[in-house]
Design an enzyme around this catalytic site. Structure first.
Site, PDB file in Angstrom:
ATOM      1  N   HIS A  17       0.810  -1.226   0.122  1.00  0.00           N
ATOM      2  CA  HIS A  17      -0.109   0.000   0.022  1.00  0.00           C
ATOM      3  C   HIS A  17       0.785   1.340   0.015  1.00  0.00           C
ATOM      4  CE1 HIS A  17      -3.808  -1.975   0.778  1.00  0.00           C
ATOM      5  NE2 HIS A  17      -3.075  -2.644   1.325  1.00  0.00           N
ATOM      6  N   HIS A  52      -6.373  -3.921  11.394  1.00  0.00           N
ATOM      7  CA  HIS A  52      -5.308  -4.464  10.454  1.00  0.00           C
ATOM      8  C   HIS A  52      -4.037  -4.058  10.983  1.00  0.00           C
ATOM      9  CE1 HIS A  52      -3.722  -6.569   7.227  1.00  0.00           C
ATOM     10  NE2 HIS A  52      -3.205  -5.392   6.522  1.00  0.00           N
ATOM     11  N   HIS A  94      -8.156  -4.524  -1.582  1.00  0.00           N
ATOM     12  CA  HIS A  94      -7.841  -5.568  -2.273  1.00  0.00           C
ATOM     13  C   HIS A  94      -8.999  -6.194  -3.054  1.00  0.00           C
ATOM     14  CE1 HIS A  94      -3.737  -6.485  -0.613  1.00  0.00           C
ATOM     15  NE2 HIS A  94      -4.347  -5.749   0.391  1.00  0.00           N
TER      16      HIS A  94
END
Length: 283
Positions: free
Chosen positions: A59, A110, A173
């Protein structure tokens, strides 16, 4: 506001957000700068800012090269681990790019420093958008790596889950098919899951992105936003929201491991393609 969806790497998405009056552009999660700059040139816009959701290489790895190619580029995010970061953002901070407003939403789960970005325009009929990185995906969410289940619950349900239902969700994603297959395991009688899965399979066959969804849709089929629903309680054997989420994360991990893993040769090939490994020099 125009959003260009840019598939890169194995299953990642970068985004280019264009303010159509000023022709200023903002990029989200730059992984492949060359590909991004091709689209910037084709669109005839001026790229001024990068919004990075979190520090993971897929990312943020393109930030350094992009900053070298575009002197003065502003790279923003909430985590000091982000490559080429020029300023650290805080939860609730608001930015402005022409007519586009950006509200920064800290969404740990996350990663501890994950930031999602909620965008809208004044007096515009188009729905708002949230760029959720790996905090929230179509029918799923990213793995919980650095925070507690309670923090992740707050991010998903209380921060992202309370945005307007018409909000378009642009995630990091293309994991929709696997997410929906797991969602069907959690709620086998959920007709919204069945319909979305059928739709996603057709998109996959046609090699077409499944983003964006809308938040209203996610609330109908995403088990990680449905922790208060009775079928999800039955599947997890829990009632307290954070405990439900904890079990969902654990069961999803087991579900993914049960899928056929990549062979070592394929893993090495992907690592080479993504720049994680280098070929040995001939002696």
């Amino acid at each position: 506001m125009k959003v260009k969806v840019i598939p890169v790497l194995e299953d990642n998405y970068m985004y280019l957000v264009i303010e159509e009056h000023t022709r200023e552009a903002v990029a989200v999660d730059v992984a492949v700068p060359k590909r991004l700059l091709e689209i910037v040139g084709r669109e005839g816009v001026s790229l001024t800012t990068v919004l990075t959701t979190h520090h993971h290489w897929d990312h943020a790895r393109g930030n350094t090269e992009l900053a070298r190619l575009l002197p003065g580029l502003v790279v923003l995010g909430a985590d000091e681990r982000i490559c080429a970061l020029t300023r650290r953002l805080v939860h609730g901070e608001e930015l402005r790019f022409g007519a586009i407003h950006v509200r920064c939403l800290l969404t740990p789960g996350h990663t501890s420093g994950h930031m999602s970005y909620f965008l809208w325009e004044d007096e515009c009929l188009d729905p708002p958008a949230v760029f959720s990185g790996d905090a929230l995906s179509v029918a799923g969410c990213g793995s919980r790596l650095e925070t507690t289940a309670q923090q992740m619950y707050h991010s998903l349900v209380e921060t992202l889950g309370t945005l307007p239902p018409e909000t378009k969700v642009f995630c990091g994603h293309e994991h929709t098919l696997g997410n929906l297959e797991f969602a069907q395991k959690v709620e086998p009688c959920n007709n919204h899951v069945k319909a979305k899965l059928s739709w996603a399979k057709k998109r996959d066959e046609d090699d077409v992105p499944t983003v964006p969804s809308t938040l209203g849709e996610e609330l109908l089929y995403n088990p990680f936003l449905r922790v208060a629903e009775e079928p999800v309680h039955k599947f997890t054997g829990k009632v307290a929201p954070a405990e439900v989420l904890e079990v969902l994360c654990r069961e999803r991990a087991s579900f993914e491991r049960a899928a056929e893993p990549l062979q070592p040769q394929a893993q090495a090939l992907l690592a080479l393609q993504w720049g994680l490994l280098s070929m040995p020099r001939p002696k």
